[in-house]
Design a protein around this motif. Structure first.
Motif, mmCIF file in Angstrom:
data_model
loop_
_atom_site.group_PDB
_atom_site.id
_atom_site.type_symbol
_atom_site.label_atom_id
_atom_site.label_comp_id
_atom_site.label_asym_id
_atom_site.label_seq_id
_atom_site.Cartn_x
_atom_site.Cartn_y
_atom_site.Cartn_z
ATOM 1 N N LYS A 377 -23.723 48.185 67.921
ATOM 2 C CA LYS A 377 -22.535 48.489 68.703
ATOM 3 C C LYS A 377 -21.633 47.278 68.843
ATOM 4 N N GLU A 378 -22.281 46.105 69.100
ATOM 5 C CA GLU A 378 -21.493 44.876 69.225
ATOM 6 C C GLU A 378 -20.770 44.553 67.920
ATOM 7 N N GLN A 379 -21.506 44.684 66.798
ATOM 8 C CA GLN A 379 -20.862 44.435 65.506
ATOM 9 C C GLN A 379 -19.713 45.401 65.269
ATOM 10 N N LYS A 380 -19.911 46.657 65.690
ATOM 11 C CA LYS A 380 -18.846 47.644 65.510
ATOM 12 C C LYS A 380 -17.619 47.270 66.326
ATOM 13 N N GLU A 381 -17.861 46.852 67.578
ATOM 14 C CA GLU A 381 -16.736 46.442 68.423
ATOM 15 C C GLU A 381 -16.019 45.237 67.838
ATOM 16 N N LYS A 382 -16.804 44.274 67.317
ATOM 17 C CA LYS A 382 -16.178 43.105 66.698
ATOM 18 C C LYS A 382 -15.302 43.522 65.514
ATOM 19 N N LEU A 383 -15.847 44.404 64.702
ATOM 20 C CA LEU A 383 -15.062 44.854 63.548
ATOM 21 C C LEU A 383 -13.789 45.573 63.985
ATOM 22 N N ILE A 384 -13.896 46.371 65.054
ATOM 23 C CA ILE A 384 -12.702 47.066 65.550
ATOM 24 C C ILE A 384 -11.670 46.062 66.033
ATOM 25 N N LYS A 385 -12.136 45.030 66.773
ATOM 26 C CA LYS A 385 -11.211 44.001 67.256
ATOM 27 C C LYS A 385 -10.564 43.259 66.098
ATOM 28 N N GLU A 386 -11.384 42.895 65.098
ATOM 29 C CA GLU A 386 -10.833 42.197 63.934
ATOM 30 C C GLU A 386 -9.807 43.058 63.225
ATOM 31 N N ASN A 387 -10.071 44.330 63.118
ATOM 32 C CA ASN A 387 -9.093 45.215 62.474
ATOM 33 C C ASN A 387 -7.802 45.295 63.278
ATOM 34 N N GLU A 388 -7.949 45.361 64.618
ATOM 35 C CA GLU A 388 -6.742 45.404 65.452
ATOM 36 C C GLU A 388 -5.929 44.127 65.296
ATOM 37 N N GLU A 389 -6.642 42.972 65.284
ATOM 38 C CA GLU A 389 -5.932 41.706 65.106
ATOM 39 C C GLU A 389 -5.229 41.660 63.759
ATOM 40 N N ARG A 390 -5.933 42.140 62.723
ATOM 41 C CA ARG A 390 -5.294 42.151 61.407
ATOM 42 C C ARG A 390 -4.072 43.060 61.395
ATOM 43 N N MET A 391 -4.165 44.181 62.086
ATOM 44 C CA MET A 391 -3.018 45.087 62.159
ATOM 45 C C MET A 391 -1.836 44.416 62.852
ATOM 46 N N GLU A 392 -2.147 43.698 63.964
ATOM 47 C CA GLU A 392 -1.088 42.994 64.668
ATOM 48 C C GLU A 392 -0.450 41.934 63.774
ATOM 49 N N LYS A 393 -1.316 41.190 63.061
ATOM 50 C CA LYS A 393 -0.776 40.170 62.140
ATOM 51 C C LYS A 393 0.080 40.816 61.066
ATOM 52 N N ASN A 394 -0.374 41.917 60.538
ATOM 53 C CA ASN A 394 0.418 42.603 59.507
ATOM 54 C C ASN A 394 1.765 43.072 60.061
ATOM 55 N N GLU A 395 1.745 43.582 61.308
ATOM 56 C CA GLU A 395 3.008 44.021 61.912
ATOM 57 C C GLU A 395 3.954 42.845 62.115
ATOM 58 N N LYS A 396 3.376 41.710 62.548
ATOM 59 C CA LYS A 396 4.204 40.503 62.719
ATOM 60 C C LYS A 396 4.801 40.074 61.391
ATOM 61 N N LEU A 397 3.937 40.076 60.358
ATOM 62 C CA LEU A 397 4.439 39.679 59.040
ATOM 63 C C LEU A 397 5.528 40.624 58.567
ATOM 64 N N ILE A 398 5.341 41.914 58.815
ATOM 65 C CA ILE A 398 6.358 42.886 58.401
ATOM 66 C C ILE A 398 7.670 42.621 59.123
ATOM 67 N N LYS A 399 7.590 42.335 60.473
ATOM 68 C CA LYS A 399 8.798 42.042 61.245
ATOM 69 C C LYS A 399 9.479 40.776 60.729
ATOM 70 N N GLU A 400 8.663 39.731 60.467
ATOM 71 C CA GLU A 400 9.230 38.492 59.946
ATOM 72 C C GLU A 400 9.917 38.728 58.612
ATOM 73 N N ASN A 401 9.259 39.530 57.747
ATOM 74 C CA ASN A 401 9.879 39.822 56.448
ATOM 75 C C ASN A 401 11.201 40.560 56.631
ATOM 76 N N GLU A 402 11.221 41.489 57.587
ATOM 77 C CA GLU A 402 12.473 42.217 57.825
ATOM 78 C C GLU A 402 13.568 41.291 58.348
ATOM 79 N N GLU A 403 13.180 40.369 59.263
ATOM 80 C CA GLU A 403 14.166 39.413 59.778
ATOM 81 C C GLU A 403 14.687 38.514 58.667
ATOM 82 N N ILE A 404 13.735 38.077 57.811
ATOM 83 C CA ILE A 404 14.159 37.211 56.693
ATOM 84 C C ILE A 404 15.099 37.967 55.783
#
Length: 432
Positions: A377-404
């Motif tokens: 369960k702990e590993q699953k939660e960690k993976l979910i958190k890592e995926n959420e962080e990656r999603m946030e990073k991807n959204e940030k990168l997408i926004k930065e690309n759009e601004e650029i």
């Protein structure tokens, strides 16, 4: 006076060979120019197997295109047309009825004068003399050849008939042979045996059915074989049989073996009955039946009771022998109860201990599984958190690309506007 023959000069032989070769070429070319040719068919008889297909080849002596020629296959006895090729196609109007739907004209190499006829589903009636002919507007020639049909029948089978005599009548049968096969009886040394006069061969649907018999007695060899041979292919089928004294009813071993088997079965049955009775008697005379033991009497009380019985026996010497024996039996009964109770109590304790150990092991396994589930369960939660962080990073990168991209577009359009202004100023200056 002896006259000497004149010697031939060594140059004479080569000159003869050269002259013969020139004459041969002259003959070939003269016939080619005149349109004459020779038809060449199979030099040896064509072997055709019953039920299979046979190919009858035929070709011209010269390399000539035979597409425009008439090619015919005939057979003798009875005479009739087997196949006809005219005007670049097959003509079956005059074909013999027994060949309808069974012939195929092979013309892949007809431009070089080579053709063939394929006959499907060969029958015994297809055997005979055949001819192949080529004909054009000015010349005709044919070649004759023979077709031999053959077939090897089924494996022979031997039937044994004891009959009323002392001997054996062996009958060998087989079917599906063509032509009429050769039948032989042989012994172990390969020597031929004389068959009975009732050897029979009869036709069935054009094929031969073979049936031959031979009579043997006790003085004959042990092994006998029936051989059937195809005279065309040389194929031989055989079946062997062992003729021993066991085949004769008078010397059969079963009259000796059967009584021995019956006696053995009776002895085994008696032994089984005795063993069953012995086991039942042991059960009857057992001293302590399990249903009569009072396992609820405490050991302390049982010991006190036994001691009281002994004291009473010692104080009362006038007691009868029967009473004394009953008292001793009561003591023995009490002692046996104690041993039974102690023995079974130890067994119960051991079983309880094993059950406790098994329960502890099950608990430990259960705890391990719970821990493993928590870790998963702990590993699953960690993976979910890592995926959420990656999603946030991807959204940030997408926004930065759009601004650029927006900045690039603004810069591009600004530069274009400035260039347009510069061009207008330059045009105005040029007009002035």
């Amino acid at each position: 006076m002896v006259m000497k023959s004149p010697r031939r000069s060594p140059v004479m032989a080569p000159s003869c060979l050269v002259a013969g070769t020139l004459l041969l070429f002259h003959f070939i070319f003269s016939h080619a120019d005149s349109g004459q040719f020779h038809v060449i068919g199979p030099q040896a008889p064509v072997i055709a197997l019953v039920g299979e297909e046979a190919v009858l080849p035929c070709h011209l002596s010269l390399l000539m295109d035979a597409q425009d020629m008439e090619v015919n296959w005939y057979r003798d006895r009875p005479f009739g047309l087997v196949h006809q090729y005219v005007n670049l196609q097959d003509h079956m109007e005059q074909q013999m009825p027994e060949y309808q739907g069974r012939t195929e004209f092979l013309k892949d190499n007809i431009t070089t004068g080579h053709v063939a006829l394929r006959i499907h589903h060969i029958r015994p009636s297809d055997e005979g003399e055949y001819s192949c002919s080529f004909e054009n507007a000015i010349y005709f020639h044919q070649a004759n050849f023979q077709v031999l049909v053959t077939g090897s029948g089924t494996a022979p089978h031997i039937h044994i008939d004891h009959g009323e005599t002392k001997g054996l009548n062996l009958t060998c049968t087989s079917m599906g042979w063509y032509p009429e096969p050769e039948v032989q009886w042989r012994d172990l040394q390969g020597e031929r045996l004389a068959p009975a006069p009732e050897t029979k061969t009869s036709r069935r649907n054009g094929m031969f059915h073979v049936e031959t018999s031979i009579m043997l007695d006790k003085s004959s060899k042990e092994n006998v074989a029936c051989y059937i041979r195809n005279p065309v292919l040389g194929v031989e089928r055989e079946v062997h049989i062992s003729v021993t004294d066991a085949l004769f009813p008078g010397v059969s071993p079963w009259p000796v073996i059967a009584p021995v088997i019956v006696v053995l079965l009776v002895i085994i049955g008696i032994v089984c009955v005795l063993l069953m009775r012995a086991s039942k008697s042991k059960d009857k005379f057992s001293l302590i039946p399990s249903h009569q033991i009072d396992v609820h009497i405490p050991p302390a009380l049982q010991k006190s009771r036994n001691s009281l019985v002994l004291k009473n026996l010692q104080r009362c010497p006038a007691i009868s022998l029967q009473e004394r024996l009953s008292g001793q039996l009561m003591m023995q009964h009490g002692e046996l109860q104690e041993t039974y109770v102690s023995f079974h109590s130890e067994e119960i304790k051991e079983q309880n201990e094993t059950l406790i150990k098994e329960n502890e092991e099950i608990k430990e396994q259960k705890e391990k599984l719970i821990k493993e589930n928590e870790e998963l369960k702990e590993q699953k939660e960690k993976l979910i958190k890592e995926n959420e962080e990656r999603m946030e990073k991807n959204e940030k990168l997408i926004k930065e690309n759009e601004e650029i991209k927006e900045q690039k577009d603004e810069n591009y359009y600004g530069q274009v506007f400035e260039l347009a202004l510069d061009n207008e100023q330059n045009d105005e200056d040029g007009q002035h």
